[in-house]
Design an enzyme around this catalytic site. Structure first.
Site: not given
Lengths: 233, 233, 233, 233
Positions: D98, D96, D166, D77
């Site tokens: 989660h 980024h 996501h 990613e």
């Protein structure tokens, strides 16, 4: 086929990881199918998972007898493992948990559904096993082969089953797969319970299927989790 | 009959376990009935449980006086213990807690009910003690024998009692039994409060009874919890 | 009158306790009125509380100037402290917090109310300060004397005030009193928020008053909390 | 322009901070734009953030190729980073995540809104990116440039974007700015989810704007967070 020594070591590590991730407390257990004898499996003697060392691991047959005649006390619920290994040849490892949020998810009346790509494996549906239907009034324990068979039948070819008033079981191809599923199933349960009764936009079934395929075997997790418990000890 | 030295050591360990499990903070206490003198009990002097060592343990009679004439400050709420030991001969150990979720369970208007086999002991019902009915306007503390008697009456032969605006008490045959019940009562309270007002499928009363019988005395927990606090110190 | 050295040490300990209890993160601060100069107070220079040592403590007057002409950067919100010390002669120590549950309690539309005897001090009511009414559109910070005065007026003679969109302040006779109130206010907020919108049976105002009187100055807490942060370092 | 050595060290620290603050688990990543080559960025090879050391950091161009021809496995990613750096010249660092509460915030149907001055940066609105609209049925991953461009377009000039099913992304001028935003976005999400569906009094847009301006670059946080992870190792 993995070497037995590596498997034994991984099984001890798995016990520690499950404790460190709050998947197990004093109860719960993890097993792995024997790499050379598919009708045997490896599991600890009766002991809290965080205390397990290699000398506590026993090899059991599918009747749940130790193959070496070992006399130490065994988990009363080892039939969870034997009957799933018997019914599902693809299953290589099994985790049983009493994690509180998993327990709650099994009695709250809403189905477990995949919230994000890490839990895509939930997309085919997670059954809830009700022991009353199989065995009437019980102490809730899967303490004989008949109860184990009923649980295995409820699980079918799914990745997990919730057990009403008890906990849950996750299965996988190998130890990291079963352990990874147990961790992410718990996270998903926590999220659903956080907003219970409110509309969540779950993954589309096709997204869940594709997401699971991409997330394979939780390799990045296993290495991290292993370091967390080996640094600790 | 357990040896006194072992009991003293277990009582110190129990204080540490209760702190480590977030059952007690600076407040709360645990006691054990004297093995040779059923009208005496062992309990720490006035001290936060996590700080208790063997030299802090005192032997009190059921009037709550130290049998050795020790002058150190005592828990003002030691009457919780004396009056329950007096009223319930089968009780061997008592835990008093202010664990926040236990406090909240006592003021939220819903009864504590068994969610899984580990909390089967809740199946006979957990009363809520309202000190107003026994003593009118108070500081909520069980700081004399009359209040202790009223609390013991509310508890009856049940495993636990919630105290409105204060906390709760669990009792057991011995230290691991009372400590184990305090831990699992808290977990059950957390789960019920997580989904308060929504329908949960609780254990059937007969499942609760059978589940409690199978879970006996929390032996797997005690060994694990003990290691957690002895490694730490 | 406490010796200055003891006070300085207690103020450093208080900073660590507040961090360890999750009352402060990188922000928030604690101060104590100077024992010999009631128009002065002691507070750290601009620094996250968990990093504070004795050399970071400064003596400020009620105009918020360092009495020694120290040039180090100061908390922009030190006016919270100066204006409360000016308005409330009985206040000996002040804690300012951004603890998330305290922030949320200040914007959820329900008043903070005492759930158990440990939070009896909330029984006289906790006002919510809305900076818009005092100063219109701002960055929410109490960064000058006028804003500090408005906050002190909202607090009045109460033990605490919530600040809409910002956090809260607790006051006490001395450091353990103000710190103890900040910890138990947070616990009470967490419990109310856990079941927001559902009926809780709060303490009767008279029970709250009597409960507060019995719980005095949190001495059992202070000793425990101090050991937790001094063992750690 | 920061020296490259300092930046590399800060990027390693950022990886540890994000793990310690529960922003990342085995997944998620953080990058920084190259100080001398604005079309390059620095990011770890494929590895759980808490395991990252300086030798794991690679320099990638905006096609996501390592500039040195390094053959080690890369994050699939990484296109999240390349396409945002391409589209937003002011962005110097990207995180980024989660984090479970961030995931949940993206699927619960309520917009993320600023609760307190520390989250004033949310005041301009946080879009929710739905990969279905850009790419139909997928495994949810931003694993090519087209998906990265679609995500960057959804983000626009905002500080953050939630990704349905996501997780989320935060951006900032530099590493402490992007890391700080990721931490406070998570706190704000937790608070909103705690009382989902009930009325919260959010910051006025002008208060949010002024609050963000005052909170600049999270310098007090960075020093504290850095000490927490460097003491630990």
């Amino acid at each position: 086929m993995a070497h037995l020594d590596t498997l034994l070591n991984d099984l001890v590590i798995a016990n520690r990881i499950l404790a460190n991730q709050d998947i197990v407390d004093a109860y719960g257990h993890v097993s792995v199918r024997h790499p050379a004898q598919p009708n045997h499996f490896l599991i600890s003697r009766w002991l809290a998972p965080d205390l397990v060392t290699e000398s506590d691991i026993l090899e059991l047959d599918l009747e749940c007898h130790p193959v070496t005649g070992d006399q130490r006390k065994l988990y009363s619920e080892r039939f969870i493992h034997s009957e799933i290994y018997r019914a599902q040849p693809e299953v290589g490892s099994i985790v049983h948990t009493h994690a509180p949020m998993v327990v709650l998810m099994g009695v709250c009346g809403e189905p477990l559904m995949p919230i994000y790509h890490m839990t895509g494996f939930l997309g085919t549906g997670v059954p809830v096993f009700d022991i009353r239907k199989a065995a009437g009034m019980t102490d809730m324990l899967i303490s004989d082969a008949a109860r184990g068979k009923a649980l295995a039948q409820s699980l079918g070819d799914k990745p997990a089953v919730l057990m009403r008033g008890h906990g849950g079981v996750t299965v996988g191809r190998d130890i990291p797969h079963a352990v990874g599923r147990s961790v992410y199933l718990k996270i998903n349960a926590e999220l659903q319970l956080r907003v219970l009764g409110r509309k969540i936009e779950f993954l589309d079934p096709e997204e869940a299927r594709l997401g699971e395929r991409s997330n394979a075997n939780f390799p990045k997790d296993w290495d991290l989790w292993k370091r967390q418990v080996t640094d600790k000890s």
